[in-house]
Design an enzyme around this catalytic site. Structure first.
Site, PDB file in Angstrom:
ATOM      1  N   SER A 695       4.676   1.244 -75.453  1.00 42.66           N
ATOM      2  CA  SER A 695       3.771  -0.094 -75.436  1.00 42.66           C
ATOM      3  C   SER A 695       4.221  -1.063 -75.270  1.00 42.66           C
ATOM      4  O   SER A 695       3.596  -2.558 -74.861  1.00 42.66           O
ATOM      5  CB  SER A 695       3.012   0.014 -76.971  1.00 42.66           C
ATOM      6  OG  SER A 695       4.122  -0.413 -77.890  1.00 42.66           O
ATOM      7  N   LYS A 738      -0.257  -5.609 -84.732  1.00 45.99           N
ATOM      8  CA  LYS A 738       0.607  -6.584 -83.681  1.00 45.99           C
ATOM      9  C   LYS A 738       0.004  -7.970 -83.760  1.00 45.99           C
ATOM     10  O   LYS A 738       0.612  -8.851 -83.556  1.00 45.99           O
ATOM     11  CB  LYS A 738       0.417  -5.596 -82.337  1.00 45.99           C
ATOM     12  CG  LYS A 738       1.460  -4.578 -82.462  1.00 45.99           C
ATOM     13  CD  LYS A 738       1.056  -3.787 -81.125  1.00 45.99           C
ATOM     14  CE  LYS A 738       1.983  -2.547 -80.978  1.00 45.99           C
ATOM     15  NZ  LYS A 738       1.773  -1.741 -79.799  1.00 45.99           N
TER      16      LYS A 738
END
Ligand SMILES: Nc1ncnc2c1ncn2[C@@H]1O[C@H](COP(=O)(O)OP(=O)(O)O)[C@@H](O)[C@H]1O
Ligand SMILES: [Mg+2]
Length: 796
Positions: A695, A738
């Site tokens: 990611s 996040k």
């Protein structure tokens, strides 16, 4: 008195006429003993002169003349250093030990008076005049003294430990007054000078008197010490006697069936407690059986206390005790609101849960599981639920539980065996229907001994937990009234079958503004109280709280925040205690003095101030994190170096990023020569958590482009997303965490994969409002948003 030989002379004059034989004999001076006639004694011969003297005596088969030194330590001996009355002794054995020491065993024969001394052949000689005891008429006075001395001596011997039988016999049988005195004096523990005085007492009456006097002194000491010893022994004896009598008494009482002793009382008490405990039949039978065994067991037996402890557990278990549930839903909501800020959805779910229980108390309640990073209120929500329902609350952590026995208990036959955590928690709660929190379910160890997860499954299964069997208690217990709540940091660490039982409620973490509210309404209140401050003694304006949140904490929850607020309160308490009464209003600028330098500077801005650094977003089991991906170029041959504990997948994604950048070099305005003349180094600073996963692809690509074009990445920007070789941005997990982390870190803009748009809903509103979102389909959406305009600066 040493040379006072008047007695001796008087005595010698009174001798029976036989002229005293005079002979010249080798002298052995004695440092601190006196040898009496009749006495056998080993002597250590040290001085070379004495060795020569002894050897001469043995060679010539003559006695040695033993004379006591006036001073023990005298070295070079002259005749004047010696007493002049001594003992002639026969050498019986003379041995030279392996260590070179000389030992002489000799037997005292008779007293002598020293005449002229001489020194020849390396040793001292003396002209010795033998002195024999006068056979003075044994008058009644002497006889009386003899008897008195014998009496004293026998008493002394009786008081001494380990007296040789022969000595006692000798004392009894010796008729000779002088010999008795010598014998006694020889064995008495006296100073050498005192012994010498007895040796020099040639007059028998005087000798007996002197010996008697000295013996009496020793006797006094012996008597006292004996009395002391006897008294202590008597004290001991009395205790032992009492103990034995008590034992006998108990035995007799037992025989008569009257055991009204402590044990009997204890057993009666236990029996009453068993009767009152409300146990189900099986448990009760078991308890009564154990009680019977106890009755027939001696109290001192190790098993007695084991059975006793077992019965205590059976009795203390809340078989029937329960609290009545409070089903006033409005009141419950009030309790939830009072304890926690926000969490509206969760509170609603909890109230629903209560509503269902209210309609159907016997129904199988779902098992709630709060999942989220530390400090978001999982445990305290559980407490709050218990409070809202009017139930007791207990918790135990499953962190590091490897052994089924920790849940189910150990077999009773083990020393120190205990019931498992479930039974222990219920005992602590004191009711059979508490809210029982299984904390840190995701930290459950993989079983070394049995399977803890399987035991938990049984506990949580409504079909089975009506008859849960704890190995220690060894009777069935009913857990169906317990409300179980679990907590975990991450869901996917919970064993599958267990996870299927749970209704997961996520607590993703708080936004800045949530934290501010929580601090203002809850944390300050609590910390003020804990640090002994009155309400008006400390004021923490919002600006200060925000400064604490931004500069001193980085977390999804509020633990660190509470700790820092606590530190500020303590500082104020200290000032007040130091004599400077408040109130204190703490401004943001005051924090430096109290909490030290800001721990979290605006790191993103600092890091991204040079080209080659991009801010990425990572997901960890304890929440989201921002992380910095740093690229640097060094002169070289186009090699790629990776550092910072990267997992394989992450390494791969750096390579993908680099290939992608190479393939687009032209379009991006990158000098292709850079790829052959430079080595490229990519570093992801090592954090507490090893990094892996694809990611960070978008961020890596951005960092490389930034490096190679010399364009900086915007400082208030963070990004996540996987990238393909063809520049497509693929969706990733953990968007909510996040984004929250980005928000926490003071980021203003995030680049997210367009295909993650569906996750937007989950992002807490405060974060949504505070951030701008860039939804990227391809790298072409990323770079224009990420990079600053080119600055007039040469590419590295
Ligand atoms: N929403 C909230 N409102 C008020 N206090 C909160 C809130 N969330 C957490 N806290 C407080 O933060 C502290 C840590 O919470 P805790 O329940 O121990 O977290 P967790 O169990 O999730 O690690 C507790 O003192 C708790 O009361
Ligand atoms: Mg907790």
């Amino acid at each position: 008195m040493n040379n006072d030989t008047t007695t001796g002379e008087a005595h010698a004059a009174s001798e029976s006429g036989a002229p005293a034989a005079a002979e010249t004999l080798p002298v052995v001076p004695l440092a601190d003993t006196v040898v009496f006639p009749g006495m056998m004694l080993p002597l250590v011969i040290g001085r070379p002169e004495s060795v020569a003297a002894v050897e001469a005596a043995i060679r010539d088969a003559r006695p040695v003349a033993l004379l006591l030194q006036k001073s023990k330590d005298a070295k070079a001996l002259q005749p004047d250093d010696l007493y002049h009355i001594g003992t002639l002794a026969n050498p019986l054995r003379y041995v030279t030990a392996p260590d070179g020491g000389h030992h002489l065993v000799c037997q005292g024969m008779t007293r002598f008076r020293a005449g002229a001394f001489d020194r020849k052949d390396g040793y001292l000689t003396v002209v010795a005049e033998r002195l024999s005891d006068a056979d003075a008429a044994p008058g009644p006075q002497l006889e009386a003294r003899l008897l008195a001395l014998r009496h004293q001596a026998l008493e002394a011997l009786s008081l001494l430990p380990q007296t040789p039988e022969e000595l006692v016999n000798a004392v009894r049988s010796i008729r000779e007054p002088g010999a008795l005195a010598d014998l006694v004096a020889g064995y008495l523990d006296l100073e050498a000078a005192d012994k010498q005085r007895i040796l020099e007492a040639l007059d028998l009456s005087a000798r007996l008197a002197e010996t008697s006097r000295q013996l009496e002194q020793r006797l006094e000491v012996l008597r006292i010490s004996t009395r002391i010893r006897r008294e202590t022994q008597e004290a001991m004896g009395a205790k032992q006697r009492e103990f034995i009598l008590r034992e006998q008494l108990q035995q007799i009482q037992k025989e008569l069936g009257e055991g009204d002793d402590a044990k009997g009382a204890e057993i009666k008490e236990l029996a009453a407690a068993v009767a009152k405990a409300g146990m189900p039949d099986a448990a009760r039978d078991q308890a009564e059986r154990e009680l019977k065994r106890l009755e027939h067991m001696p109290e001192a037996a190790g098993e007695y206390s084991m059975v006793r402890t077992y019965l205590d557990w059976l009795i203390a278990f809340p078989w029937t005790k329960e609290t009545a549930d409070n089903f006033d839903l409005a009141a419950a909501r009030e309790v939830l609101d009072a304890d926690h800020f926000g969490l509206d959805k969760i509170k609603r779910r909890i109230v629903e849960f209560l509503a269902v229980r209210k309609r159907n108390p016997e129904g199988h309640a779902p098992i709630l599981c709060f999942v989220g990073p530390p400090g978001v209120g999982k445990t305290s929500l559980g407490q709050s639920i218990a409070r809202a329902m009017g139930r007791k609350f207990e918790r135990f952590s499953l962190g590091g539980t490897h052994d089924e026995a920790e849940i189910r208990g150990h077999r009773r036959t083990y020393i120190g065996a205990l019931p498992g955590n479930i039974v222990r928690a219920l005992r602590r709660a004191g009711t059979r229907n508490p809210v029982l929190m299984l904390d840190e379910l995701d930290k459950l160890g993989v079983g070394f001994q049995g399977d803890p997860a399987a035991a938990l499954l049984e506990v949580l299964d409504p079909a089975q937990n009506k008859s849960f069997r704890d190995t220690y208690l060894d009777v069935e217990i009913d857990l169906s009234q317990v409300i179980f709540i679990a907590t975990a940091n991450v869901l996917d660490q919970i064993p599958g079958p267990l996870r299927d039982r749970l209704e997961v409620i996520e607590l993703p973490g708080y936004t800045q503004s949530d934290k501010l509210e929580i601090a203002r309404r809850y944390l300050i209140v609590r910390q003020r109280k804990q640090n002994g401050l009155a309400d008006d003694e400390i004021v923490l304006p919002d600006a200060t709280l925000s400064a604490i949140i931004d500069g001193y904490t980085r977390e999804a929850g509020v633990r660190q925040l509470e700790r820092e607020i606590g530190a500020v309160c303590r500082a104020v308490t200290a000032r007040i205690a130091g004599g400077k009464p408040g109130p204190y209003t703490i401004a943001p600028d005051d924090l430096h003095a109290i909490l030290g330098a800001r721990r979290f500077e605006d790191e993103a801005a600092l890091r991204t101030s040079v080209p080659g650094v991009a801010t990425g977003l990572a997901w960890t089991p304890v929440g989201g994190q921002i992380l910095f991906i740093e690229a640097a170029a060094t002169p070289g041959k186009g090699r790629l170096h990776l550092t910072g504990q990267l997992g394989d997948v992450m390494k791969e994604s750096v390579e993908i990023a680099l290939s992608l950048v190479k393939s687009r070099a032209d379009k991006l305005g990158i000098d292709a020569a850079l790829f052959t003349e430079r080595d490229i180094h990519v570093h992801v600073p090592a954090g507490a958590i090893p990094k892996d996963g694809p990611s960070a692809g978008v961020a890596m690509t951005t960092a490389l482009v930034s490096l190679l074009t010399g364009r900086r990445v915007h400082p208030d920007l963070a990004m996540t997303g996987e990238i393909t070789l063809r520049g497509l941005v693929l969706p990733v997990g953990g968007i909510k965490e996040k984004v929250l982390a980005a928000h926490t870190a003071g980021i203003r803009r995030v680049i997210l994969p367009a295909r993650n748009k569906k996750d937007y809903e989950d992002i807490p509103e405060a974060a949504r409002n505070a951030l701008d979102f860039v939804w990227a389909e391809t790298l072409d959406d990323v770079l224009p948003a990420a990079l600053e305009a080119a600055v007039p600066q040469a590419a590295p």
